[in-house]
Motif scaffolding. Structure first.
Motif, PDB file in Angstrom:
ATOM      1  N   GLU A  90     -94.351 -24.947-110.630  1.00 24.43           N
ATOM      2  CA  GLU A  90     -93.095 -25.132-109.891  1.00 24.43           C
ATOM      3  C   GLU A  90     -93.051 -24.239-108.656  1.00 24.43           C
ATOM      4  OE1 GLU A  90     -88.423 -24.247-110.778  1.00 24.43           O
ATOM      5  OE2 GLU A  90     -89.568 -25.263-112.352  1.00 24.43           O
ATOM      6  N   ILE A  91     -93.534 -23.014-108.790  1.00 23.31           N
ATOM      7  CA  ILE A  91     -93.561 -22.090-107.656  1.00 23.31           C
ATOM      8  C   ILE A  91     -94.495 -22.613-106.571  1.00 23.31           C
ATOM      9  CG2 ILE A  91     -94.323 -19.796-106.908  1.00 23.31           C
ATOM     10  CD1 ILE A  91     -93.298 -18.725-109.587  1.00 23.31           C
ATOM     11  N   VAL A  92     -95.670 -23.078-106.979  1.00 26.33           N
ATOM     12  CA  VAL A  92     -96.645 -23.608-106.019  1.00 26.33           C
ATOM     13  C   VAL A  92     -96.096 -24.851-105.330  1.00 26.33           C
ATOM     14  CG1 VAL A  92     -98.917 -24.694-105.791  1.00 26.33           C
ATOM     15  CG2 VAL A  92     -98.645 -22.646-107.203  1.00 26.33           C
ATOM     16  N   SER A 125    -100.452 -14.016-102.079  1.00 34.21           N
ATOM     17  CA  SER A 125     -99.383 -13.041-101.840  1.00 34.21           C
ATOM     18  C   SER A 125     -98.011 -13.697-101.923  1.00 34.21           C
ATOM     19  CB  SER A 125     -99.556 -12.386-100.464  1.00 34.21           C
ATOM     20  OG  SER A 125    -100.723 -11.606-100.421  1.00 34.21           O
ATOM     21  N   GLU A 126     -97.914 -14.925-101.413  1.00 31.47           N
ATOM     22  CA  GLU A 126     -96.631 -15.624-101.426  1.00 31.47           C
ATOM     23  C   GLU A 126     -96.210 -15.979-102.852  1.00 31.47           C
ATOM     24  OE1 GLU A 126     -94.366 -19.261 -99.035  1.00 31.47           O
ATOM     25  OE2 GLU A 126     -96.502 -18.903 -98.718  1.00 31.47           O
ATOM     26  N   LYS A 160    -108.038 -20.294-103.245  1.00 33.69           N
ATOM     27  CA  LYS A 160    -106.911 -20.027-102.358  1.00 33.69           C
ATOM     28  C   LYS A 160    -107.094 -18.711-101.602  1.00 33.69           C
ATOM     29  CE  LYS A 160    -104.289 -23.610-103.294  1.00 33.69           C
ATOM     30  NZ  LYS A 160    -103.907 -24.598-102.252  1.00 33.69           N
ATOM     31  N   LYS A 161    -106.508 -18.675-100.397  1.00 27.39           N
ATOM     32  CA  LYS A 161    -106.627 -17.489 -99.557  1.00 27.39           C
ATOM     33  C   LYS A 161    -105.557 -16.448 -99.901  1.00 27.39           C
ATOM     34  CE  LYS A 161    -108.826 -19.864 -95.673  1.00 27.39           C
ATOM     35  NZ  LYS A 161    -108.774 -20.161 -94.217  1.00 27.39           N
ATOM     36  N   GLU A 162    -105.734 -15.262 -99.323  1.00 23.33           N
ATOM     37  CA  GLU A 162    -104.863 -14.126 -99.626  1.00 23.33           C
ATOM     38  C   GLU A 162    -103.397 -14.418 -99.334  1.00 23.33           C
ATOM     39  OE1 GLU A 162    -102.366 -10.797 -98.486  1.00 23.33           O
ATOM     40  OE2 GLU A 162    -103.332 -12.171 -97.062  1.00 23.33           O
ATOM     41  N   ALA A 183     -95.164 -12.775-104.629  1.00 19.45           N
ATOM     42  CA  ALA A 183     -93.859 -12.309-104.160  1.00 19.45           C
ATOM     43  C   ALA A 183     -92.721 -13.062-104.842  1.00 19.45           C
ATOM     44  CB  ALA A 183     -93.761 -12.464-102.644  1.00 19.45           C
ATOM     45  N   LYS A 184     -92.920 -14.351-105.085  1.00 17.18           N
ATOM     46  CA  LYS A 184     -91.874 -15.144-105.736  1.00 17.18           C
ATOM     47  C   LYS A 184     -91.754 -14.783-107.221  1.00 17.18           C
ATOM     48  CE  LYS A 184     -91.837 -19.063-102.562  1.00 17.18           C
ATOM     49  NZ  LYS A 184     -90.506 -18.680-102.040  1.00 17.18           N
ATOM     50  N   ILE A 185     -92.877 -14.425-107.843  1.00 18.63           N
ATOM     51  CA  ILE A 185     -92.846 -14.051-109.259  1.00 18.63           C
ATOM     52  C   ILE A 185     -92.119 -12.726-109.454  1.00 18.63           C
ATOM     53  CG2 ILE A 185     -94.262 -13.347-111.230  1.00 18.63           C
ATOM     54  CD1 ILE A 185     -96.381 -15.340-110.255  1.00 18.63           C
ATOM     55  N   VAL A 186     -92.411 -11.739-108.604  1.00 21.43           N
ATOM     56  CA  VAL A 186     -91.839 -10.394-108.778  1.00 21.43           C
ATOM     57  C   VAL A 186     -90.568 -10.195-107.960  1.00 21.43           C
ATOM     58  CG1 VAL A 186     -94.103  -9.414-109.303  1.00 21.43           C
ATOM     59  CG2 VAL A 186     -93.282  -9.383-106.946  1.00 21.43           C
TER      60      VAL A 186
END
Length: 243
Positions: free
Chosen positions: A167-169, A90-91, A84-86, A94-97
């Motif tokens: 789930e986030i992905v 990053s996305e 996967k790319k940057e 961002a959802k985790i934190v």
């Protein structure tokens, strides 16, 4: 020493003896604390300070813990998704934190039960406060036991038990989820409604409309309602120039 002034305070919410604090911290973090001073600071709200006192509170440790959390999550995602790319990494990070996410994780870990603050301050705590203290706790673990123990807490107690990467992905890859998130942030009313369907009962095609504030923005077709909604959301995102 920190222990002395904590014991001398009256009228505050406290965590009891050092022994009970160690036991509670080990239960939450999975790690045995060695030096409690850092943890007491991490769990100390500024409302505990008397006028004229300059006692350290959780905010400096929060700053440290935020950096460590970011580093651990970044390394985890880098190795979990080698292709996967940057932008994608990053996305997900961002959802985790996300502040609201960390706030809820802190509650799930029962960290609020250890926080010391004036009883009168409870209702005035900022919405992100519990998540901030979670980061401060990570900073305390780092200072007390080192990076590897802090990493262990993050990966085993937070990531493994309270975060669903799949789930986030899925939400990131879902046009409908993306549109819902945009609608919530923009305070728009988003709905998907069946417009038409045709074909036999075993091989139906559905047409679903995407409505924003009761206005039809787009429609999509598919062999299932879910796929038709995804198609409608994809077209709506393009029409609204959100991609």
């Amino acid at each position: 020493m920190v222990t002395n002034w904590i014991k001398s305070l009256s009228g505050f919410i406290t965590v009891g003896t050092d022994k009970s604090l160690k036991k509670a911290l080990k239960k939450i973090t999975g790690i045995t604390p060695l030096q409690l001073t850092h943890y007491k600071i991490a769990l100390h709200h500024r409302s505990l300070s008397k006028p004229g006192q300059n006692l350290e509170d959780y905010e400096r440790l929060e700053f440290l813990g935020d950096a460590i959390l970011g580093a651990v999550i970044t390394s985890f995602l880098y190795h979990r998704f080698p292709q996967k790319k940057e932008g994608f990494l990053s996305e997900v990070r961002a959802k985790i934190v996300n502040r609201n996410h960390l706030h809820q994780i802190s509650i799930n870990l029962n960290i609020p039960s250890l926080i010391r603050h004036k009883k009168t301050e409870t209702v005035n705590l900022p919405k992100s406060f519990y998540g901030d203290v979670l980061e401060a706790l990570i900073g305390a673990i780092y200072l007390d036991r080192g990076y590897k123990k802090a990493e262990k807490f993050i990966l085993r107690q937070i990531m493994a038990k309270h975060i669903s990467i799949d789930e986030i992905v899925q939400k990131i890859n879902s046009h409908k989820a993306y549109l819902h998130e945009w609608a919530q942030k923009s305070k728009k009313h988003l709905t998907f409604q069946l417009i038409d369907s045709w074909g036999s009962s075993h091989h139906q095609t559905f047409e679903i409309g995407c409505y924003i504030n009761n206005e039809l923005i787009s429609s999509g077709t598919g062999l299932t309602k879910k796929s038709a909604e995804e198609e409608a959301a994809k077209i709506a995102i393009r029409k609204l120039n959100l991609s």
